[in-house]
Write a protein that holds these residues in place. Structure first.
Motif, PDB file in Angstrom:
ATOM      1  N   LYS A 210      43.261  36.189  32.350  1.00  0.00           N
ATOM      2  CA  LYS A 210      43.230  36.235  34.066  1.00  0.00           C
ATOM      3  C   LYS A 210      44.790  36.289  34.461  1.00  0.00           C
ATOM      4  O   LYS A 210      44.834  36.590  35.927  1.00  0.00           O
ATOM      5  CB  LYS A 210      42.841  34.837  34.343  1.00  0.00           C
ATOM      6  N   HIS A 211      45.848  36.100  33.653  1.00  0.00           N
ATOM      7  CA  HIS A 211      47.213  36.264  34.086  1.00  0.00           C
ATOM      8  C   HIS A 211      47.383  37.762  34.176  1.00  0.00           C
ATOM      9  O   HIS A 211      48.573  38.035  34.947  1.00  0.00           O
ATOM     10  CB  HIS A 211      48.058  35.566  33.136  1.00  0.00           C
ATOM     11  N   VAL A 212      46.758  38.826  33.602  1.00  0.00           N
ATOM     12  CA  VAL A 212      47.053  39.946  33.942  1.00  0.00           C
ATOM     13  C   VAL A 212      46.159  40.523  34.946  1.00  0.00           C
ATOM     14  O   VAL A 212      46.235  41.859  35.127  1.00  0.00           O
ATOM     15  CB  VAL A 212      47.194  40.919  32.532  1.00  0.00           C
ATOM     16  N   CYS A 213      45.376  39.838  35.670  1.00  0.00           N
ATOM     17  CA  CYS A 213      44.443  40.407  36.750  1.00  0.00           C
ATOM     18  C   CYS A 213      44.937  39.975  37.936  1.00  0.00           C
ATOM     19  O   CYS A 213      45.938  39.216  37.997  1.00  0.00           O
ATOM     20  CB  CYS A 213      42.878  39.845  36.214  1.00  0.00           C
ATOM     21  N   PRO A 214      44.521  40.509  39.076  1.00  0.00           N
ATOM     22  CA  PRO A 214      44.846  40.090  40.265  1.00  0.00           C
ATOM     23  C   PRO A 214      45.001  38.414  40.454  1.00  0.00           C
ATOM     24  O   PRO A 214      44.103  37.822  40.017  1.00  0.00           O
ATOM     25  CB  PRO A 214      43.918  40.718  41.325  1.00  0.00           C
ATOM     26  N   PRO A 215      45.864  38.123  41.484  1.00  0.00           N
ATOM     27  CA  PRO A 215      46.233  36.668  41.692  1.00  0.00           C
ATOM     28  C   PRO A 215      44.536  36.164  42.355  1.00  0.00           C
ATOM     29  O   PRO A 215      44.051  36.722  42.839  1.00  0.00           O
ATOM     30  CB  PRO A 215      47.160  36.458  42.860  1.00  0.00           C
ATOM     31  N   GLY A 216      44.459  34.938  41.546  1.00  0.00           N
ATOM     32  CA  GLY A 216      43.096  34.368  42.080  1.00  0.00           C
ATOM     33  C   GLY A 216      41.923  34.479  41.159  1.00  0.00           C
ATOM     34  O   GLY A 216      40.848  34.059  41.332  1.00  0.00           O
ATOM     35  N   THR A 217      42.272  35.441  40.322  1.00  0.00           N
ATOM     36  CA  THR A 217      41.095  35.645  39.139  1.00  0.00           C
ATOM     37  C   THR A 217      40.999  34.466  38.338  1.00  0.00           C
ATOM     38  O   THR A 217      41.576  33.740  37.988  1.00  0.00           O
ATOM     39  CB  THR A 217      41.556  36.861  38.179  1.00  0.00           C
ATOM     40  N   THR A 218      39.517  34.111  38.191  1.00  0.00           N
ATOM     41  CA  THR A 218      38.922  32.924  37.360  1.00  0.00           C
ATOM     42  C   THR A 218      38.401  33.605  35.843  1.00  0.00           C
ATOM     43  O   THR A 218      37.763  34.653  36.251  1.00  0.00           O
ATOM     44  CB  THR A 218      38.146  31.899  37.914  1.00  0.00           C
ATOM     45  N   TYR A 219      38.507  32.713  35.019  1.00  0.00           N
ATOM     46  CA  TYR A 219      37.732  33.071  33.722  1.00  0.00           C
ATOM     47  C   TYR A 219      36.783  32.203  33.148  1.00  0.00           C
ATOM     48  O   TYR A 219      37.290  31.074  33.271  1.00  0.00           O
ATOM     49  CB  TYR A 219      39.247  33.447  32.700  1.00  0.00           C
ATOM     50  N   ARG A 220      35.734  32.507  32.614  1.00  0.00           N
ATOM     51  CA  ARG A 220      34.813  31.407  32.049  1.00  0.00           C
ATOM     52  C   ARG A 220      34.070  32.329  31.123  1.00  0.00           C
ATOM     53  O   ARG A 220      33.552  33.164  31.035  1.00  0.00           O
ATOM     54  CB  ARG A 220      33.957  31.160  33.188  1.00  0.00           C
ATOM     55  N   ALA A 221      34.102  31.420  29.679  1.00  0.00           N
ATOM     56  CA  ALA A 221      33.246  31.887  28.780  1.00  0.00           C
ATOM     57  C   ALA A 221      31.908  31.746  28.890  1.00  0.00           C
ATOM     58  O   ALA A 221      31.493  30.648  29.519  1.00  0.00           O
ATOM     59  CB  ALA A 221      33.693  31.126  27.330  1.00  0.00           C
TER      60      ALA A 221
END
Length: 311
Positions: A51-62
């Motif tokens: 998520k750190h290399v995606c646009p700001p505000g991106t969330t990640y979930r397994a």
């Protein structure tokens, strides 16, 4: 974003999806082919730092197996939503549709069909269950169910009142309980003659009137009851051979006051609580390919309806 952009971000995060990366990425898209910003990637490793290399505000979930099944189903249902809404508006379904609210976000069509069969004894096809969607393609907590008959719809409304169900159907009571409610809170109508009726926000829909009643008859009755309508448009309901009307008023204040008066009439005339007697009509939101910003995404559109009015 599309598959190529996400593949580049995955490569920066240390995940190589290979040349067939498109087969490992599922993007939720609208009927117009536009990405809604929700994507699923097949990965053998846990990569929370992507998520750190995606646009700001991106969330990640397994995601586990049930999450994957749910996301794939949501992508399919969102593309087919227009066809489902047209099906809900078929005349024969007018009194067979119920609205279920407070549905957990982990539920799909089969989960709702299972609850209705187990708790109400009514068998409903999964394709006859249509979920609402919020902005960005997220599933809402409301769904619409087409029951086999109007009698089954009455039975389901009576049974699904604060009905306890697991928050996650796949895990039983492990994650606690949610409570479902049902009603006839939403009605669907579609007819070529109604395409350009709602030219303002100051309309009220009322149903259940005698089949032979005309627009002039209704206006006369309403004026005797101290309503102040400006015009009425008649619509025939073939499912119960009755007449329904779209009634226009002057301004939002009189529109709201009319709905309050109709609520009093419903009690005075002892209309069944779960029977649709009046409603506030709205057009279904339409997104056109030529638009860059859609009207339903403008918060100012509902300002008149949300303004408090003191009677």
């Amino acid at each position: 974003w599309d598959e190529s952009d996400l593949n580049k971000s995955c490569a920066e995060a240390g995940l190589d999806l290979g040349e067939d990366f498109r087969s490992k990425i599922l993007i939720m898209r609208s009927r117009l082919g536009r990405s809604l910003g929700r994507m699923m990637v097949l990965s053998p490793a846990h990569l929370p730092h992507i998520k750190h290399v995606c646009p700001p505000g991106t969330t990640y979930r397994a995601m586990d197996r049930n999450d994957v099944v749910q996301f794939v189903e949501q992508c399919e249902r969102f593309v087919d939503l227009s066809d489902d809404l047209r099906r809900l508006a078929r005349p024969e379904y007018f009194k067979r549709i119920i609205t279920i609210t407070e549905v957990p976000e982990s539920y799909g069509r089969k989960d709702i069909a299972y609850v209705i069969k187990e708790r109400c004894g009514v068998e409903v096809k999964p394709q006859d269950i249509v979920f609402r969607f919020k902005r960005w393609g997220r599933q809402s907590d409301t769904c619409f169910v087409i029951c086999p008959t109007a009698k089954d719809a009455d039975h389901c409304v009576a049974q699904i009142q604060e009905l306890a169900v697991p928050k996650k159907a796949a895990y039983g009571s492990l994650f606690g309980a949610a409570f479902l409610w049902s009603s006839r809170a939403t009605l669907f109508l579609s007819h070529p003659e109604l395409d350009f009726v709602l030219d303002s926000r100051y309309w009220v829909f009322t149903s259940g009137w005698q089949e032979s009643m005309t627009s002039d008859d209704l206006l006369g009755v309403l004026r005797q009851l101290k309503f102040r309508p400006t015009r009425a448009v008649r619509h025939y309901i073939p499912s119960d051979q009755s007449a329904a009307f779209f009634v226009e008023f002057e301004g939002m204040q009189r529109t709201k006051k009319a709905m309050t008066q109709l609520q009093r009439l419903k009690k005075r005339w002892r209309v069944k609580q779960d029977m649709p007697f009046f409603a506030y009509p709205r057009r279904i939101d339409i997104h056109r390919e030529c638009e860059t910003r859609f009207e339903d995404e403008d918060s100012a559109e509902d300002s008149d309806l949300e303004e408090p009015v003191h009677y």
